[in-house]
Design an enzyme around this catalytic site. Sequence first.
Site, PDB file in Angstrom:
ATOM      1  N   ARG A 230       0.985  -0.999  -0.006  1.00 25.87           N
ATOM      2  CA  ARG A 230      -0.026   0.155   0.049  1.00 25.87           C
ATOM      3  C   ARG A 230       0.900   1.327   0.141  1.00 25.87           C
ATOM      4  NH1 ARG A 230      -3.650  -3.544   3.062  1.00 25.87           N
ATOM      5  NH2 ARG A 230      -2.696  -2.935   4.996  1.00 25.87           N
ATOM      6  N   PHE A 246     -11.277  -5.424  -6.144  1.00 31.03           N
ATOM      7  CA  PHE A 246     -11.310  -6.536  -4.844  1.00 31.03           C
ATOM      8  C   PHE A 246     -10.744  -5.300  -3.559  1.00 31.03           C
ATOM      9  CE2 PHE A 246      -9.960  -8.919  -8.340  1.00 31.03           C
ATOM     10  CZ  PHE A 246     -10.710  -9.920  -8.293  1.00 31.03           C
ATOM     11  N   ASP A 268     -15.680  -3.606  -5.080  1.00 28.37           N
ATOM     12  CA  ASP A 268     -15.856  -4.809  -4.444  1.00 28.37           C
ATOM     13  C   ASP A 268     -17.373  -5.457  -4.546  1.00 28.37           C
ATOM     14  OD1 ASP A 268     -13.701  -6.010  -2.301  1.00 28.37           O
ATOM     15  OD2 ASP A 268     -15.869  -6.440  -1.757  1.00 28.37           O
ATOM     16  N   ALA A 302     -15.904  -8.369  -9.603  1.00 25.92           N
ATOM     17  CA  ALA A 302     -14.545  -7.677 -10.223  1.00 25.92           C
ATOM     18  C   ALA A 302     -14.345  -8.183 -11.696  1.00 25.92           C
ATOM     19  CB  ALA A 302     -13.269  -8.044  -9.274  1.00 25.92           C
ATOM     20  N   ASP A 322      -5.957  -7.341  -6.209  1.00 22.69           N
ATOM     21  CA  ASP A 322      -5.630  -7.949  -5.128  1.00 22.69           C
ATOM     22  C   ASP A 322      -6.764  -8.652  -4.839  1.00 22.69           C
ATOM     23  OD1 ASP A 322      -4.238  -8.655  -2.959  1.00 22.69           O
ATOM     24  OD2 ASP A 322      -4.803  -7.062  -1.742  1.00 22.69           O
ATOM     25  N   CYS A 362      -2.459 -14.123  -3.040  1.00 20.79           N
ATOM     26  CA  CYS A 362      -2.142 -14.534  -1.763  1.00 20.79           C
ATOM     27  C   CYS A 362      -2.368 -15.963  -1.565  1.00 20.79           C
ATOM     28  CB  CYS A 362      -3.110 -13.753  -0.682  1.00 20.79           C
ATOM     29  SG  CYS A 362      -4.762 -13.966  -0.983  1.00 20.79           S
TER      30      CYS A 362
END
Length: 416
Positions: A230, A246, A268, A302, A322, A362
């Site tokens: 960020r 997201f 989102d 998204a 993300d 992730c």
Amino acid sequence: MTSLDNPLDSLPTPSERRIALRVTPAAERALRAGHPWLFEAAIQTQSHAGQPGDLAVIFDRKGRFLAVGLYDPASPIRVRVLQAGRPATIDTAWFRAQIQAADAVRAPLRQTDTTGYRIIHGENDGLPGLVLDRYDDTLVLKLYTPAWIVHLRSLVSALETDLPAQRLVLRLSRAAQAREDSLHGLHDGLILRGPALDGPVLFQENGLRFEADPFHGQKTGFFLDQRENRARVEKLAGGRTVLNAFAYTGGFSLYAARGGARSVTSLDISRPALDATARNFGLNLGHPAVAATRHEQIVGDAFDELARLNAQRRRFDMVILDPPAFAKTEAEAARALGAYVRLTRLGVAVLRPGGVLVQASCSSRVDADAFFQAINRAAAAAGRPLREIERTGHALDHPVRFREGAYLKCLFATAE
């Protein structure tokens, strides 16, 4: 959420009887190399049956000590290693030593106007199967195995001594919640220490203020692992129009705004998450750049919304992608890469020439090199080859000390 005076009083004490295990040669090598897990299939002999949280002592083929850890008879990870190489007494003093070592690693964060960060990152900080996050005066302890339950008295005592806080909240993974018979009356969202909490907690990250919901929020309430990415977005956002897909509760959006973005669009699928984004913007209107940024919100999937934005010929100077984990198992890795490829194509389609693409994963099951290659190939196939700025991984409060512990990777690049 509930708070009991002494919710740990009803817990049983850990068994004094240790389980003795002999393991395969391959498991011996892995344990000597520092791997924190012993799988069920690697156990050759076991002295007796055990309960979740019993301490298991692992010996090599010559009867020499290899490791001691938490036993869990219902998990394929049969033992989570606490101590290897040398025997140790696992008690409050031992927990305090681990907590102090982990806290010392995070010391630099306390010099950055940051009061929200991870203090204990599971196996990577020597306490496998749990994480501990700080949100200002609230600590959130999340357990991924019921094996920790019988040790909570000692662990909480150590936390109260070394990490004093107003409140300690217990979170349980879905897998742990499903093992109700091993939880001894504890439940997800229980306040172990401190007063009840009626709403979100507030914390700071690099001087920005955010709210977190430690009871219902993703992970323990916020995606603390993306803090440094960020901050990188903030440095690149000046004068740009930014799309944050997201967006969740707007972490990347707020950093882009403070960095001087002309406009920020937060996308989102969750309306409550975007409501929290709006509140987070409200908490930071004291920053002139945040107050000056035009902030738009889009509720929707998204993938669908990126296609719609392209159909409307909307373009942005920075696109942030993300998503949540696309692969939870090894078998899902190939399909996940396909999803990242599709997402890249959708992202560069709404990105102006020379614009910045920020794309993260992730998913621990997706190899970092494969991820970066897939993004580059997808962008090139779309006629938008990338010029990489930086590849990033884990922040200091999310260390990686074994291969399976690596999950976060992020690419910063400009698209032609």
